[in-house]
Design an enzyme around this catalytic site. Structure first.
Site, PDB file in Angstrom:
ATOM      1  N   GLU A  64       0.829  -1.208   0.000  1.00  0.00           N
ATOM      2  CA  GLU A  64       0.000   0.000   0.000  1.00  0.00           C
ATOM      3  C   GLU A  64       0.865   1.261   0.000  1.00  0.00           C
ATOM      4  O   GLU A  64       0.505   2.265  -0.618  1.00  0.00           O
ATOM      5  CB  GLU A  64      -0.970   0.023   1.178  1.00  0.00           C
ATOM      6  CG  GLU A  64      -1.896   1.216   1.101  1.00  0.00           C
ATOM      7  CD  GLU A  64      -3.286   0.970   1.634  1.00  0.00           C
ATOM      8  OE1 GLU A  64      -4.094   1.913   1.542  1.00  0.00           O
ATOM      9  OE2 GLU A  64      -3.574  -0.125   2.136  1.00  0.00           O
ATOM     10  N   GLY A  83      -6.443   4.855  -0.740  1.00  0.00           N
ATOM     11  CA  GLY A  83      -6.679   3.451  -1.028  1.00  0.00           C
ATOM     12  C   GLY A  83      -8.119   3.081  -0.735  1.00  0.00           C
ATOM     13  O   GLY A  83      -8.671   3.479   0.290  1.00  0.00           O
ATOM     14  N   SER A  93       7.496 -17.513   2.094  1.00  0.00           N
ATOM     15  CA  SER A  93       7.872 -16.809   3.311  1.00  0.00           C
ATOM     16  C   SER A  93       9.285 -16.236   3.187  1.00  0.00           C
ATOM     17  O   SER A  93      10.087 -16.674   2.371  1.00  0.00           O
ATOM     18  CB  SER A  93       7.800 -17.755   4.515  1.00  0.00           C
ATOM     19  OG  SER A  93       8.711 -18.829   4.353  1.00  0.00           O
ATOM     20  N   HIS A 107      -4.052   0.314 -14.291  1.00  0.00           N
ATOM     21  CA  HIS A 107      -5.013   1.270 -14.861  1.00  0.00           C
ATOM     22  C   HIS A 107      -4.778   2.634 -14.216  1.00  0.00           C
ATOM     23  O   HIS A 107      -4.716   2.742 -12.993  1.00  0.00           O
ATOM     24  CB  HIS A 107      -6.450   0.813 -14.583  1.00  0.00           C
ATOM     25  CG  HIS A 107      -7.480   1.818 -14.953  1.00  0.00           C
ATOM     26  ND1 HIS A 107      -7.821   2.086 -16.257  1.00  0.00           N
ATOM     27  CD2 HIS A 107      -8.227   2.648 -14.190  1.00  0.00           C
ATOM     28  CE1 HIS A 107      -8.757   3.022 -16.281  1.00  0.00           C
ATOM     29  NE2 HIS A 107      -9.003   3.386 -15.033  1.00  0.00           N
ATOM     30  N   LEU A 108      -4.650   3.663 -15.034  1.00  0.00           N
ATOM     31  CA  LEU A 108      -4.502   5.033 -14.546  1.00  0.00           C
ATOM     32  C   LEU A 108      -5.649   5.859 -15.101  1.00  0.00           C
ATOM     33  O   LEU A 108      -5.551   6.401 -16.200  1.00  0.00           O
ATOM     34  CB  LEU A 108      -3.150   5.628 -14.979  1.00  0.00           C
ATOM     35  CG  LEU A 108      -1.912   4.956 -14.406  1.00  0.00           C
ATOM     36  CD1 LEU A 108      -0.645   5.565 -14.995  1.00  0.00           C
ATOM     37  CD2 LEU A 108      -1.913   5.048 -12.893  1.00  0.00           C
TER      38      LEU A 108
END
Length: 139
Positions: A64, A83, A93, A107-108
């Site tokens: 994020e 977000g 791991s 995608h913008l």
């Protein structure tokens, strides 16, 4: 051709993280390419779960962080991103060293963005794949 609408440096990106969770768990931006951004995160006591493995939540924080910063850099003026959805698949791991995340756009759009984030270990093995959707809003 670059996707970024804001000019910045790695030093500025890392300075922006001072005093936040990003700094607290040791995330550092390391590369800004024309169509992607990268950061590393240590696998240590700040980011491990009680069984000695990289905590899945820490991987999501890295994802994020990358997607939100990339999203911000793709806006201009008083616009920024928040977000609205994130998912993550943990496929391997990590126990030590550091992991590296690389974020690229899927995608913008004018009102939302979709970012793909791949997190790999020091041997370049995929640990986590994540997708973040952001909303583009005015301040």
């Amino acid at each position: 051709m670059t996707i970024w609408r804001r000019e910045t440096t790695l030093e500025e990106l890392n300075q922006r993280s001072k005093g936040t969770m990003v700094e607290h768990i040791g995330i550092r931006f390391t590369a800004l390419h024309e169509d992607s951004i990268e950061a590393v995160m240590p696998v240590d006591g700040r980011t491990k779960q009680p069984f000695g493995l990289l905590h899945g939540g820490a991987s999501v924080v890295l994802a994020e962080t990358l997607g939100s910063m990339a999203g911000y850099l793709c806006t201009d003026g008083d616009r920024h991103v928040v977000g609205i959805e994130i998912n993550a698949n943990h496929v391997r791991s990590a126990r030590e060293g550091e992991v590296r995340g690389r974020c690229r756009p899927v995608h913008l759009g004018r009102t939302h963005q979709v970012w793909q984030i791949e997190i790999v270990d020091e041997r370049d093995r995929l640990c986590c794949t994540s997708r973040l959707t952001t909303a583009v809003i005015a301040k």
